[in-house]
Design an enzyme around this catalytic site. Structure first.
Site, PDB file in Angstrom:
ATOM      1  N   ARG A  51       8.372  49.054  19.536  1.00  0.00           N
ATOM      2  CA  ARG A  51       8.657  49.448  20.921  1.00  0.00           C
ATOM      3  C   ARG A  51       9.701  48.552  21.575  1.00  0.00           C
ATOM      4  O   ARG A  51      10.443  49.002  22.449  1.00  0.00           O
ATOM      5  CB  ARG A  51       7.371  49.371  21.758  1.00  0.00           C
ATOM      6  N   LYS A 147      -3.414  47.343   5.148  1.00  0.00           N
ATOM      7  CA  LYS A 147      -4.850  47.206   5.360  1.00  0.00           C
ATOM      8  C   LYS A 147      -5.097  46.803   6.817  1.00  0.00           C
ATOM      9  O   LYS A 147      -4.176  46.266   7.441  1.00  0.00           O
ATOM     10  CB  LYS A 147      -5.439  46.201   4.382  1.00  0.00           C
ATOM     11  N   HIS A 177      -2.065  43.781  -1.457  1.00  0.00           N
ATOM     12  CA  HIS A 177      -1.045  42.922  -2.068  1.00  0.00           C
ATOM     13  C   HIS A 177      -1.563  42.131  -3.270  1.00  0.00           C
ATOM     14  O   HIS A 177      -0.789  41.655  -4.086  1.00  0.00           O
ATOM     15  CB  HIS A 177      -0.374  42.019  -1.027  1.00  0.00           C
ATOM     16  N   GLU A 215     -10.121  30.240   0.795  1.00  0.00           N
ATOM     17  CA  GLU A 215      -9.006  29.878   1.669  1.00  0.00           C
ATOM     18  C   GLU A 215      -9.347  28.597   2.409  1.00  0.00           C
ATOM     19  O   GLU A 215     -10.513  28.371   2.752  1.00  0.00           O
ATOM     20  CB  GLU A 215      -8.761  30.979   2.701  1.00  0.00           C
ATOM     21  N   ASP A 234     -13.172  42.305   5.138  1.00  0.00           N
ATOM     22  CA  ASP A 234     -11.791  41.816   5.098  1.00  0.00           C
ATOM     23  C   ASP A 234     -11.323  41.466   3.689  1.00  0.00           C
ATOM     24  O   ASP A 234     -10.137  41.594   3.378  1.00  0.00           O
ATOM     25  CB  ASP A 234     -11.683  40.567   6.006  1.00  0.00           C
ATOM     26  N   HIS A 239      -9.702  43.279  -1.736  1.00  0.00           N
ATOM     27  CA  HIS A 239      -9.097  42.378  -2.727  1.00  0.00           C
ATOM     28  C   HIS A 239     -10.038  42.049  -3.898  1.00  0.00           C
ATOM     29  O   HIS A 239      -9.677  42.173  -5.064  1.00  0.00           O
ATOM     30  CB  HIS A 239      -8.662  41.063  -2.078  1.00  0.00           C
ATOM     31  N   LYS A 328     -13.507  31.335   4.236  1.00  0.00           N
ATOM     32  CA  LYS A 328     -12.470  30.627   4.989  1.00  0.00           C
ATOM     33  C   LYS A 328     -12.926  29.193   5.217  1.00  0.00           C
ATOM     34  O   LYS A 328     -14.104  28.889   5.132  1.00  0.00           O
ATOM     35  CB  LYS A 328     -12.255  31.312   6.334  1.00  0.00           C
TER      36      LYS A 328
HETATM   37  P1  NAP Z   1       1.657  42.189  14.769  1.00  0.00           P
HETATM   38  O1  NAP Z   1       2.306  40.872  14.553  1.00  0.00           O
HETATM   39  O2  NAP Z   1       0.748  42.369  15.942  1.00  0.00           O
HETATM   40  O3  NAP Z   1       2.825  43.266  14.857  1.00  0.00           O
HETATM   41  C1  NAP Z   1       2.604  44.583  15.271  1.00  0.00           C
HETATM   42  C2  NAP Z   1       3.916  45.323  15.255  1.00  0.00           C
HETATM   43  O4  NAP Z   1       3.678  46.660  15.671  1.00  0.00           O
HETATM   44  C3  NAP Z   1       4.963  44.750  16.189  1.00  0.00           C
HETATM   45  O5  NAP Z   1       6.233  44.868  15.591  1.00  0.00           O
HETATM   46  C4  NAP Z   1       4.856  45.666  17.402  1.00  0.00           C
HETATM   47  O6  NAP Z   1       6.092  45.643  18.070  1.00  0.00           O
HETATM   48  C5  NAP Z   1       4.578  46.990  16.715  1.00  0.00           C
HETATM   49  N1  NAP Z   1       3.914  47.955  17.597  1.00  0.00           N
HETATM   50  C6  NAP Z   1       2.777  47.787  18.320  1.00  0.00           C
HETATM   51  N2  NAP Z   1       2.498  48.898  19.016  1.00  0.00           N
HETATM   52  C7  NAP Z   1       3.472  49.791  18.720  1.00  0.00           C
HETATM   53  C8  NAP Z   1       3.750  51.120  19.138  1.00  0.00           C
HETATM   54  N3  NAP Z   1       2.963  51.782  19.987  1.00  0.00           N
HETATM   55  N4  NAP Z   1       4.833  51.729  18.618  1.00  0.00           N
HETATM   56  C9  NAP Z   1       5.657  51.093  17.762  1.00  0.00           C
HETATM   57  N5  NAP Z   1       5.440  49.841  17.333  1.00  0.00           N
HETATM   58  C10 NAP Z   1       4.374  49.197  17.814  1.00  0.00           C
HETATM   59  O7  NAP Z   1       0.823  42.665  13.497  1.00  0.00           O
HETATM   60  P2  NAP Z   1       1.015  42.189  11.978  1.00  0.00           P
HETATM   61  O8  NAP Z   1       0.272  40.928  11.788  1.00  0.00           O
HETATM   62  O9  NAP Z   1       2.453  42.232  11.606  1.00  0.00           O
HETATM   63  O10 NAP Z   1       0.194  43.307  11.213  1.00  0.00           O
HETATM   64  C11 NAP Z   1       0.699  44.600  10.960  1.00  0.00           C
HETATM   65  C12 NAP Z   1      -0.266  45.344  10.048  1.00  0.00           C
HETATM   66  O11 NAP Z   1      -0.346  44.668   8.811  1.00  0.00           O
HETATM   67  C13 NAP Z   1      -1.691  45.430  10.570  1.00  0.00           C
HETATM   68  O12 NAP Z   1      -2.259  46.638  10.134  1.00  0.00           O
HETATM   69  C14 NAP Z   1      -2.391  44.277   9.878  1.00  0.00           C
HETATM   70  O13 NAP Z   1      -3.774  44.509   9.730  1.00  0.00           O
HETATM   71  C15 NAP Z   1      -1.700  44.316   8.527  1.00  0.00           C
HETATM   72  N6  NAP Z   1      -1.719  43.037   7.820  1.00  0.00           N
HETATM   73  C16 NAP Z   1      -1.119  41.939   8.352  1.00  0.00           C
HETATM   74  C17 NAP Z   1      -1.135  40.748   7.659  1.00  0.00           C
HETATM   75  C18 NAP Z   1      -0.451  39.519   8.179  1.00  0.00           C
HETATM   76  O14 NAP Z   1      -0.435  38.520   7.462  1.00  0.00           O
HETATM   77  N7  NAP Z   1       0.104  39.508   9.358  1.00  0.00           N
HETATM   78  C19 NAP Z   1      -1.754  40.677   6.400  1.00  0.00           C
HETATM   79  C20 NAP Z   1      -2.345  41.821   5.877  1.00  0.00           C
HETATM   80  C21 NAP Z   1      -2.304  42.998   6.597  1.00  0.00           C
HETATM   81  P3  NAP Z   1       6.252  46.058  19.627  1.00  0.00           P
HETATM   82  O15 NAP Z   1       5.202  45.306  20.377  1.00  0.00           O
HETATM   83  O16 NAP Z   1       7.645  45.686  19.939  1.00  0.00           O
HETATM   84  O17 NAP Z   1       6.046  47.521  19.678  1.00  0.00           O
END
Ligand code: NAP
Length: 481
Positions: A51, A147, A177, A215, A234, A239, A328
């Site tokens: 967004r 996930k 992953h 972890e 989780d 995994h 953890k």
């Molecule tokens: P995050 O840091 O909160 O990022 C969320 C992203 O989604 C941001 O780019 C946000 O940008 C965008 N977003 C939110 N609402 C939106 C909307 N209505 N339309 C378009 N874009 C939108 O989350 P994350 O940690 O990257 O995680 C992303 C996914 O990967 C999740 O499902 C999480 O469970 C999974 N995951 C993450 C990790 C990790 O290490 N981070 C590991 C495993 C899995 P804007 O606010 O600019 O829209």
């Protein structure tokens, strides 16, 4: 010694959540490394979508910063500048109408189109629906779903149904992953490309198997999410379950997506319900640091640690338990599978000579590799004394420096998406079967309002988990990195 890098087809990869944490830490650095190694073709494009209002230059700057932080050895100003030319950005609201027509205009018709859903799970269905509605995706497009895939069987089914309204199963890449890790694939190579192990890989010769994912970090900034989930949802449902499947499955007839996934599914369906006495749940807790403070919920009974004894009801594994543990704030960061073989049926040596059982350890992290302990005679004139020595196959040592620099799991999996290879992705029925096994276990302890056992942060977990093994005359392998 490292296999040749073959460029993939031209692609447009849209990363929904392109400004998020996962994109910054894993997806974008991974894509850069593939570019650096020559696997990304000239006309590949990466389109960030979120967004936030940002122009192309702003997104490129954002990615450059991310690469500086997360790409170590291969950061090269010139290469980074060329890589950034492949990037663009479209501001899109997954929940509304903004930006979708712009995205449709940006997409090319004659290349592989892939859409990475790196956003919160509540947006998965919304994005799938809009990709279809705005005719951005077609029958050849691929979607990559992060996930968590549901929170229980019901939500996973609902999500599968929503995705299936717009995409065929062959277009859906549910990412775990762990499956992209080099050693996990090597587990299949070791099992099915050697004559040495497979004949022994069953209840007759294997005493038990341990799967550990420990972890050192706590729940960090993910407290809110984690407290609704816990270690079982989780980590175990996805995994550890995947590691268990690859360790326990029958040889597939071919190394092909459905042949492998059919065999994994059979393992999940053969898992027995786990008795409450075979599950130990824990929560880290000390004067200085505790789980309940990290999640800001003093009454939380969610587990940050779990150990389970799991039985697989089939011919191969009847009587050989699988012990799983994950937690953890543990002493070391270690992910490994340990196959403990039985002791020889009869020893020709005297009782106290030191003979023990062989152990094959498959290490996912750190130092990806394998070692096998073999009992030999202790060198020297002291009579027949036996010692265990490891036959070590740390990739870095066995195959040279270059081989240790293997692609990260994410980058390998993204390239598989572009190639259209689903072998290392979970199929819908697999995810549902995993929830079907997990759900009753969670419901049972939730209905008993069972409190987890406390364990010291930086320890090996709760005492009760040691007892889980000791009462069977076994013990966990020491946590060492
Ligand atoms: P995050 O840091 O909160 O990022 C969320 C992203 O989604 C941001 O780019 C946000 O940008 C965008 N977003 C939110 N609402 C939106 C909307 N209505 N339309 C378009 N874009 C939108 O989350 P994350 O940690 O990257 O995680 C992303 C996914 O990967 C999740 O499902 C999480 O469970 C999974 N995951 C993450 C990790 C990790 O290490 N981070 C590991 C495993 C899995 P804007 O606010 O600019 O829209």
């Amino acid at each position: 010694m490292v296999s040749r890098v073959i460029p993939v087809e031209a692609f447009d990869l849209v990363i929904f959540g392109g400004t998020g944490d996962l994109a910054r830490r894993k997806i974008l650095p991974g894509l850069y490394r593939r570019f650096y190694d020559g696997q990304m073709p000239e006309d590949a494009r990466i389109i960030g979508a979120a967004r936030s209002e940002m122009d192309e230059a702003g997104f490129r700057q954002f990615v450059k910063e991310a690469l500086k932080e997360f790409v170590s050895k291969r950061y090269d100003e010139e290469k980074v500048a060329t890589f950034l030319e492949h990037l663009t950005y479209v501001s899109v609201d997954a929940m509304g109408t903004d930006g979708w027509k712009d995205l449709a205009k940006v997409m090319r018709k004659d290349v592989v189109r892939a859409f990475y859903f790196s956003v919160g799970p509540s947006l998965f269905g919304e994005i799938a629906e809009r990709l279809h509605k705005y005719k951005i995706a077609d029958d050849d497009s691929r979607i990559v779903v992060e996930k968590p895939f549901g929170n229980n069987l019901e939500t996973a089914r609902a999500l599968n149904r929503t995705l299936a309204e717009h995409f065929h199963e062959t277009q859906i890449y549910r990412i775990d992953h762990y499956l992209g890790k080099e050693t996990v694939q090597n587990l299949m190579a070791v099992r099915f490309a050697n004559m040495l192990f497979e004949p022994l890989w069953n209840a007759q010769y294997v005493d038990h198997i341990q799967i550990t994912v420990a972890e050192t970090v706590g729940v960090g900034g993910r407290g809110g999410y984690y407290d609704k989930s816990g270690a079982m949802r989780d980590m175990v449902q996805n995994h550890l379950m995947q590691l268990l499947c690859l360790t326990a499955m029958e040889p597939p007839s071919k190394f092909e997506p459905d042949a492998v996934r059919d065999e994994k599914l059979k393992v999940i369906r053969a898992l027995q319900p786990v008795e409450p006495g075979d599950i130990v749940r824990g929560q880290y807790k000390s004067q200085k640091e505790s789980y309940i403070d990290d999640v800001e919920n003093p009454r939380s009974i969610t587990e940050s640690y779990i150990a389970l004894k799991v039985e697989i009801a089939n011919w191969r594994w009847n009587g050989t338990p699988f012990y799983l543990r994950t937690g953890k704030r543990m002493k070391e960061r270690v992910s490994e599978i340990v196959v403990r073989f039985k002791e020889p049926p009869h020893s020709i040596f005297e009782e106290d000579t030191g003979q023990t059982a062989n152990e094959l350890t498959i290490r996912l992290q750190p130092n990806e590799g394998m070692d096998l302990t073999v009992t030999i005679k202790e060198p020297g004139p002291g009579g027949m004394r036996l010692i265990d020595v490891p036959l070590d196959m740390t990739f870095a040592e066995a195959l040279g420096e270059e081989a240790a620099d293997v692609p990260d799991a994410y980058e390998r999996l993204i390239m598989d998406v572009i190639r259209g290879n689903q072998t290392l992705f979970m199929r819908g029925d697999e995810v549902e079967a995993a929830w079907a096994w997990t759900d009753p276990l969670i419901e049972a302890w939730e209905s008993r309002e069972e409190r987890p056992h406390a364990y010291e942060p930086g320890s090996i977990g709760p005492e009760e988990a040691l007892i889980l093994m000791h009462r069977d005359g076994r013990r966990w392998r020491e946590l060492r990195s």
